[in-house]
Scaffold this motif. Structure first.
Motif, PDB file in Angstrom:
ATOM      1  N   ASP A 185      14.192 -66.771   8.046  1.00 59.39           N
ATOM      2  CA  ASP A 185      14.310 -66.700   9.507  1.00 59.39           C
ATOM      3  C   ASP A 185      12.986 -67.064  10.166  1.00 59.39           C
ATOM      4  OD1 ASP A 185      16.974 -65.679   9.244  1.00 59.39           O
ATOM      5  OD2 ASP A 185      16.076 -63.771   8.692  1.00 59.39           O
ATOM      6  N   GLY A 202      21.307 -63.736  17.206  1.00 60.74           N
ATOM      7  CA  GLY A 202      21.436 -63.243  15.833  1.00 60.74           C
ATOM      8  C   GLY A 202      21.269 -61.738  15.799  1.00 60.74           C
ATOM      9  N   ILE A 216      13.088 -64.557  13.684  1.00 66.49           N
ATOM     10  CA  ILE A 216      13.080 -65.888  14.321  1.00 66.49           C
ATOM     11  C   ILE A 216      12.265 -65.839  15.611  1.00 66.49           C
ATOM     12  CG2 ILE A 216      14.486 -67.585  15.552  1.00 66.49           C
ATOM     13  CD1 ILE A 216      16.826 -66.899  13.642  1.00 66.49           C
ATOM     14  N   GLY A 270      21.088 -67.948  14.805  1.00 63.24           N
ATOM     15  CA  GLY A 270      20.793 -67.202  13.576  1.00 63.24           C
ATOM     16  C   GLY A 270      22.080 -66.918  12.826  1.00 63.24           C
ATOM     17  N   ASN A 271      21.900 -66.397  11.640  1.00 63.74           N
ATOM     18  CA  ASN A 271      22.998 -66.219  10.719  1.00 63.74           C
ATOM     19  C   ASN A 271      23.937 -65.070  11.112  1.00 63.74           C
ATOM     20  OD1 ASN A 271      24.536 -65.997   8.461  1.00 63.74           O
ATOM     21  ND2 ASN A 271      22.887 -65.136   7.212  1.00 63.74           N
ATOM     22  N   ALA A 313      17.702 -60.913  11.609  1.00 65.61           N
ATOM     23  CA  ALA A 313      17.368 -62.342  11.563  1.00 65.61           C
ATOM     24  C   ALA A 313      16.723 -62.813  12.858  1.00 65.61           C
ATOM     25  CB  ALA A 313      18.633 -63.142  11.273  1.00 65.61           C
ATOM     26  N   SER A 314      17.306 -62.417  14.008  1.00 68.91           N
ATOM     27  CA  SER A 314      16.767 -62.968  15.254  1.00 68.91           C
ATOM     28  C   SER A 314      15.452 -62.311  15.648  1.00 68.91           C
ATOM     29  CB  SER A 314      17.790 -62.885  16.383  1.00 68.91           C
ATOM     30  OG  SER A 314      18.057 -61.557  16.694  1.00 68.91           O
ATOM     31  N   VAL A 350      17.562 -67.754  21.263  1.00 68.54           N
ATOM     32  CA  VAL A 350      17.790 -67.318  19.880  1.00 68.54           C
ATOM     33  C   VAL A 350      18.905 -66.281  19.886  1.00 68.54           C
ATOM     34  CG1 VAL A 350      16.790 -66.066  17.918  1.00 68.54           C
ATOM     35  CG2 VAL A 350      15.379 -67.687  19.208  1.00 68.54           C
ATOM     36  N   ASP A 404      21.761 -71.513  11.199  1.00 68.49           N
ATOM     37  CA  ASP A 404      21.652 -71.039   9.830  1.00 68.49           C
ATOM     38  C   ASP A 404      23.025 -70.474   9.446  1.00 68.49           C
ATOM     39  OD1 ASP A 404      20.579 -70.125   7.469  1.00 68.49           O
ATOM     40  OD2 ASP A 404      19.248 -68.655   8.375  1.00 68.49           O
TER      41      ASP A 404
END
Ligand code: AMP
Length: 305
Positions: A234, A7, A32, A121-122, A28-29, A5, A144
């Protein structure tokens, strides 16, 4: 099965009609990784500053998340603050302090590079691409994005998503990306850009999965009180991808079946709903897999007729 992951790991300030917290663990991460950790081994790639609290590190490590890829740099952790409207359908960003995130240049630990699942992630598309390039033999690459990147770095974004299997995106951002108002047509336009599985998140209206000519719709769980929706998208992504990893789904070979993807969407919705029950990541401090599976079963009753 193991998931990488990447982000933001952040401190957030959040105000909703149900309360206000000036500084709490977010990013975000973070959401997630916490959500996915109920399903699979998670390897986090990110950066925090010297102010990152040991108890926050311990919360992530306590969920079994591998933090070898989480750098600690001189400076402050990324900070974001936002305030929600009365109905919580709108959010205004009050502050975004990139801090150590400004110089983030992700370098994956060697052990992460051959992991089969990757969730981007974003963050800036260029960074997502840099991480993607360091991975080899990935079975599912999902990511994302948001309006900022669609508006400001469109070409870069299109280049980046070209080899993703799954794009997770909000309804308004799907329209912005494709110019199509109709979501089915928007999904078809996204297939042309690369991702053959498209998940369009619709907030309190649930989520829609598009793959080829098939569509699956999941409602959002009808919570009595949404305390804080931050990180719901997320957490959805973490639940979705965590389930694919747990089940060993392989989208690279194209063999995935719709029922498995549909169950992944429902697990995503389950994790998004738990996230909203409390401020920040608090709900994940006590949440158990048994509660997750029980709510997953409840979803069957919500839509069976
Ligand atoms: P969501 O509610 O799913 O959109 O995610 C909210 C999380 O995204 C918060 O915890 C923020 O710390 C993080 N965030 C907000 N803006 C950004 C940004 N520009 N880049 C990376 N992360 C962000």
């Amino acid at each position: 099965m193991s998931l990488v992951v990447v982000g933001s790991v952040a401190y957030d300030g959040v105000e909703t009609p149900h309360g206000r917290v000036d500084r709490m663990l977010g990013g975000a991460s973070t959401y997630i990784s916490l959500a996915a950790s109920y399903f699979t081994k998670v390897n986090l790639v990110g950066i925090v500053g010297e102010d990152f609290a040991q108890e926050d590190w311990d919360l992530l490590a306590g969920r079994g998340i591998d933090l070898t890829g989480l750098d600690r740099a001189a400076g402050k952790t990324f900070y974001w603050a936002g305030v929600y409207s009365e109905d919580m359908n709108d959010r205004t960003t009050l502050r975004t302090d990139l801090n150590v995130f400004a110089d983030f240049d992700p370098e994956l630990p060697a052990a992460y590079r051959s992991k089969p699942y990757l969730l981007l992630g974003n963050i800036q598309p260029a960074l997502q691409r840099r991480v993607r390039r360091q991975m080899d033999g990935t079975r599912v690459v999902a990511g994302d994005t948001m309006n900022l990147w669609i508006n400001e770095t469109r070409e870069e974004l299109l280049e980046t998503i070209r080899d993703w299997h799954v794009l997770l995106i909000n309804d308004s951002e799907a329209r912005l990306l494709t110019g199509e108002r109709n979501l089915r047509r928007a999904a078809r336009a996204i297939y042309e850009m690369g991702p053959q599985t498209v998940i369009i998140k619709r907030g309190e209206y649930g989520a829609a999965l598009f793959r080829g000519e098939e569509v699956f719709l999941a409602p959002a769980y009808p919570l009595e009180q949404v305390s804080d929706p931050t990180g719901a998208g997320d957490s959805f992504a973490g639940g979705f991808m965590g389930y694919l990893a747990e089940r060993g789904i392989d989208l690279e070979s194209g063999r995935a079946d719709m029922p498995e993807l549909a169950r992944a969407v429902v697990y995503g919705s389950v994790m998004g709903s738990f996230c909203c029950e409390d401020f920040g990541v608090n709900r994940f401090r006590t949440l158990s897999r048994a509660e997750i599976d029980s709510r997953f079963q409840e979803f069957r009753g919500l839509t069976a007729f």
